[in-house]
Design a protein around this motif. Structure first.
Motif, mmCIF file in Angstrom:
data_model
loop_
_atom_site.group_PDB
_atom_site.id
_atom_site.type_symbol
_atom_site.label_atom_id
_atom_site.label_comp_id
_atom_site.label_asym_id
_atom_site.label_seq_id
_atom_site.Cartn_x
_atom_site.Cartn_y
_atom_site.Cartn_z
ATOM 1 N N ALA A 81 0.802 -1.225 0.000
ATOM 2 C CA ALA A 81 0.000 0.000 0.000
ATOM 3 C C ALA A 81 0.835 1.275 0.000
ATOM 4 C CB ALA A 81 -0.959 -0.015 1.189
ATOM 5 N N PRO A 82 1.956 1.346 0.753
ATOM 6 C CA PRO A 82 2.744 2.591 0.754
ATOM 7 C C PRO A 82 3.422 2.903 -0.571
ATOM 8 C CG PRO A 82 3.218 1.260 2.705
ATOM 9 C CD PRO A 82 2.451 0.393 1.764
ATOM 10 N N ALA A 83 3.514 1.905 -1.462
ATOM 11 C CA ALA A 83 4.206 2.134 -2.734
ATOM 12 C C ALA A 83 3.479 3.131 -3.617
ATOM 13 C CB ALA A 83 4.378 0.809 -3.477
ATOM 14 N N VAL A 84 2.193 3.400 -3.327
ATOM 15 C CA VAL A 84 1.465 4.421 -4.087
ATOM 16 C C VAL A 84 2.218 5.746 -4.030
ATOM 17 C CG1 VAL A 84 -0.682 5.747 -4.204
ATOM 18 C CG2 VAL A 84 -0.757 3.284 -3.727
ATOM 19 N N ALA A 136 8.125 8.885 -5.360
ATOM 20 C CA ALA A 136 9.396 9.454 -4.896
ATOM 21 C C ALA A 136 10.558 8.915 -5.715
ATOM 22 C CB ALA A 136 9.592 9.160 -3.419
ATOM 23 N N GLN A 137 10.515 7.618 -6.031
ATOM 24 C CA GLN A 137 11.550 7.036 -6.886
ATOM 25 C C GLN A 137 11.554 7.688 -8.256
ATOM 26 O OE1 GLN A 137 11.094 2.841 -7.690
ATOM 27 N NE2 GLN A 137 12.766 2.808 -9.171
ATOM 28 N N TYR A 138 10.376 7.834 -8.869
ATOM 29 C CA TYR A 138 10.294 8.420 -10.203
ATOM 30 C C TYR A 138 10.821 9.861 -10.197
ATOM 31 C CZ TYR A 138 7.004 4.525 -11.015
ATOM 32 O OH TYR A 138 6.414 3.299 -11.105
ATOM 33 N N GLY A 139 10.466 10.612 -9.156
ATOM 34 C CA GLY A 139 10.931 11.989 -9.086
ATOM 35 C C GLY A 139 12.434 12.082 -8.939
ATOM 36 N N THR A 175 13.057 12.425 1.651
ATOM 37 C CA THR A 175 12.003 12.746 0.707
ATOM 38 C C THR A 175 10.710 13.107 1.419
ATOM 39 O OG1 THR A 175 11.522 10.379 0.568
ATOM 40 C CG2 THR A 175 12.950 11.316 -1.131
ATOM 41 N N ASP A 176 10.450 12.489 2.567
ATOM 42 C CA ASP A 176 9.229 12.765 3.327
ATOM 43 C C ASP A 176 9.566 12.659 4.811
ATOM 44 O OD1 ASP A 176 6.746 12.983 1.362
ATOM 45 O OD2 ASP A 176 8.088 11.479 0.543
ATOM 46 N N GLY A 177 8.926 11.713 5.535
ATOM 47 C CA GLY A 177 9.188 11.636 6.977
ATOM 48 C C GLY A 177 8.878 12.953 7.639
ATOM 49 N N THR A 178 7.616 13.404 7.502
ATOM 50 C CA THR A 178 7.281 14.817 7.689
ATOM 51 C C THR A 178 6.825 15.216 9.090
ATOM 52 O OG1 THR A 178 5.044 14.341 6.872
ATOM 53 C CG2 THR A 178 6.672 15.097 5.265
ATOM 54 N N VAL A 179 6.964 14.354 10.082
ATOM 55 C CA VAL A 179 6.502 14.691 11.425
ATOM 56 C C VAL A 179 7.090 16.034 11.870
ATOM 57 C CG1 VAL A 179 8.351 13.348 12.522
ATOM 58 C CG2 VAL A 179 6.235 13.816 13.780
ATOM 59 N N SER A 180 6.217 16.915 12.376
ATOM 60 C CA SER A 180 6.614 18.305 12.652
ATOM 61 C C SER A 180 7.679 18.424 13.730
ATOM 62 C CB SER A 180 5.384 19.128 13.065
ATOM 63 O OG SER A 180 4.465 19.215 12.011
ATOM 64 N N THR A 211 2.905 13.599 -8.604
ATOM 65 C CA THR A 211 2.287 14.109 -7.384
ATOM 66 C C THR A 211 3.313 14.828 -6.523
ATOM 67 O OG1 THR A 211 2.754 12.143 -6.056
ATOM 68 C CG2 THR A 211 0.756 12.095 -7.428
ATOM 69 N N ALA A 212 2.860 15.262 -5.348
ATOM 70 C CA ALA A 212 3.775 15.906 -4.400
ATOM 71 C C ALA A 212 4.891 14.960 -3.983
ATOM 72 C CB ALA A 212 3.012 16.378 -3.174
ATOM 73 N N HIS A 213 4.658 13.659 -4.058
ATOM 74 C CA HIS A 213 5.700 12.707 -3.667
ATOM 75 C C HIS A 213 6.694 12.486 -4.792
ATOM 76 C CE1 HIS A 213 2.312 12.247 -0.985
ATOM 77 N NE2 HIS A 213 3.246 12.074 -0.080
ATOM 78 N N PHE A 214 6.256 12.665 -6.030
ATOM 79 C CA PHE A 214 7.189 12.769 -7.149
ATOM 80 C C PHE A 214 8.124 13.946 -6.884
ATOM 81 C CE2 PHE A 214 8.767 13.780 -11.288
ATOM 82 C CZ PHE A 214 8.636 12.657 -12.096
#
Length: 433
Positions: free
Chosen positions: A60-63, A68-71, A142-147, A330-333
């Protein structure tokens, strides 16, 4: 001056521009062997730069993880076509993140990687932070966005390329109030993933919506990441009929919530539903998934903002993502793209300043307060190592001509409107609204 501030062929290429900054030598090169204006010295190694990216490649997380990989791959491809970083091409290794963030980073370092990127997971990113500082090889997440990641910390080698939780959770509260009106919001409910990211987003959204409206929370559910069923949460929220439903479910969890919510009539019982990462699943959404008053966030990038007519790099990236990968970026790209772009442009700048290939310490120092362009516009890396760029929130609608979901009534929000000033704790800032 242009060289010292990153005004090179590399900067132009990463922004998606068709021409090089600084002139050409007649062969399409920047005047110094096609290396973007970098003066080669004996101190610049001949071999390619070795980089490692960890992201979700399965389940499921691969969505989001594949985006992120493509970007990242797109940024690397553009960098290499522009002559590399200080004349060196990048070779990127991509590995599965799931549950192995520390092991992946440690292996990358042991193998002599020059830089690492990722992870996606907030929980993994929190655990990885002290390891990065101990090992001393720059990592741009790339993410790991916890404030709370950098609040109260003083990192040297750890950076984050994506907007953090407070920006999208507070933007979600703003969107709900803009749609319904503060006077019409008395109750709200939450469905968020059962780990650091979900709890962080719920806490910030609750503070924001309560400070803006005085509303009361009537339900909070926390399905496990990768849950196979959310029907109990859907039923519980529908029974409460709140004015606002907030969710930070992402990837396959987001599509599952939308599917089961639609089948059980959830969105007919809710005034407005706001999902911070819903649009990240655009490539998995069908027209039936987005019936109702649904608003979605798109973090640091939405392909239609600015309009493609106004901003050609946006059109170029959209077309390239469609041609190369068959996806809407997307934003993850953009999180993968921006992670590579931030490091590459800072390293190019550092190389120009020191007259050779920079050390990890010099690259890290240059990344602080660094600004760089991508097809999403301009980004800045703050002294706390958090990157800031425009946040996006809009109403999710189906576009028959494009054959995928789009964001209408889009609000492109500057960081100063949805993120605290440097040195302030995110939750304290929201509670002072």
């Amino acid at each position: 001056m242009m060289k010292a501030t990153g005004g090179s062929a590399l900067t132009a290429a990463l922004a998606g521009c068709s021409s090089l900054i600084g002139g050409e030598d007649g062969n399409g090169n920047g005047g110094n062997g096609g290396n973007g204006g970098q003066q080669q010295t004996d101190e610049v190694p001949d071999e390619p730069i070795q980089a490692g990216l960890q992201t979700f490649l399965e389940g499921a997380p691969a969505v989001l993880g594949l985006q992120a990989q493509y970007g990242a791959e797109t940024a690397v491809r553009r960098i290499n076509e522009a002559g590399g970083v200080a004349g060196r091409e990048i070779e990127l290794e991509v590995v599965e993140e799931a549950g192995a963030a520390i092991e992946n980073y440690t292996r990358f370092v042991d193998e002599g990687k020059d830089v690492t990127f990722g992870p996606i997971s907030s929980g993994s990113h929190e655990q990885l932070l002290p390891v990065i500082e101990e090992q001393g090889v720059v990592n741009v997440s790339t993410d790991g966005t916890v404030s709370t990641l950098y609040e109260g910390e003083d990192p040297q080698y750890s950076f984050r390329a994506q907007n953090h939780d407070v920006m999208e959770a507070s933007a979600a509260a703003r969107a709900a109030v803009a749609d319904l009106g503060a006077e019409n919001i008395d109750t709200y409910a939450n469905i968020n993933p059962d780990y650091a990211f979900g709890y962080d987003e719920r806490e910030i959204f609750n503070a924001a919506i309560e400070n803006l409206t005085g509303a009361e929370e009537v339900y909070s559910g926390n399905p496990a990441l990768g849950a196979s069923d959310m029907s109990s949460h859907v039923t519980a929220v529908a029974n409460e009929s709140p004015d606002v439903l907030f969710t930070s479910c992402w990837g396959g969890d987001a599509t599952l919530l939308l599917d089961q919510g639609q089948s059980q009539g959830l969105f007919d019982e809710v005034g407005v539903s706001v999902g911070t990462v819903w649009y990240g699943s655009v490539n998995d959404l069908g027209e039936d998934d987005i019936q109702g008053n649904l608003w979605g966030g798109s973090r640091n990038y939405y392909w239609g903002s600015p309009s493609m007519e106004q901003w050609p790099p946006g059109q170029e990236l959209y077309d390239e993502a469609q041609d190369e990968y068959g996806v809407v970026p997307t934003a993850h790209f953009m999180s993968g793209y921006a992670a590579v772009a931030s490091w590459a442009t800072a390293t190019e700048k550092a190389a120009q300043l020191v007259g050779g290939y920079p050390s990890q310490e010099q690259i890290a120092a240059t990344l602080e307060n660094h600004g760089f362009y991508t097809p999403a516009g301009y980004h800045t890396v703050a002294p706390n190592h958090q990157t800031y760029s425009t946040a996006h929130f809009g109403r999710i609608e189906w576009d028959d001509d494009r054959g995928h979901a789009v964001l209408e009534d889009l609000e492109a929000i500057p960081p100063s409107h949805v993120s605290p000033p440097q040195g302030q704790v995110s939750l304290d800032w929201v509670n002072n609204w």
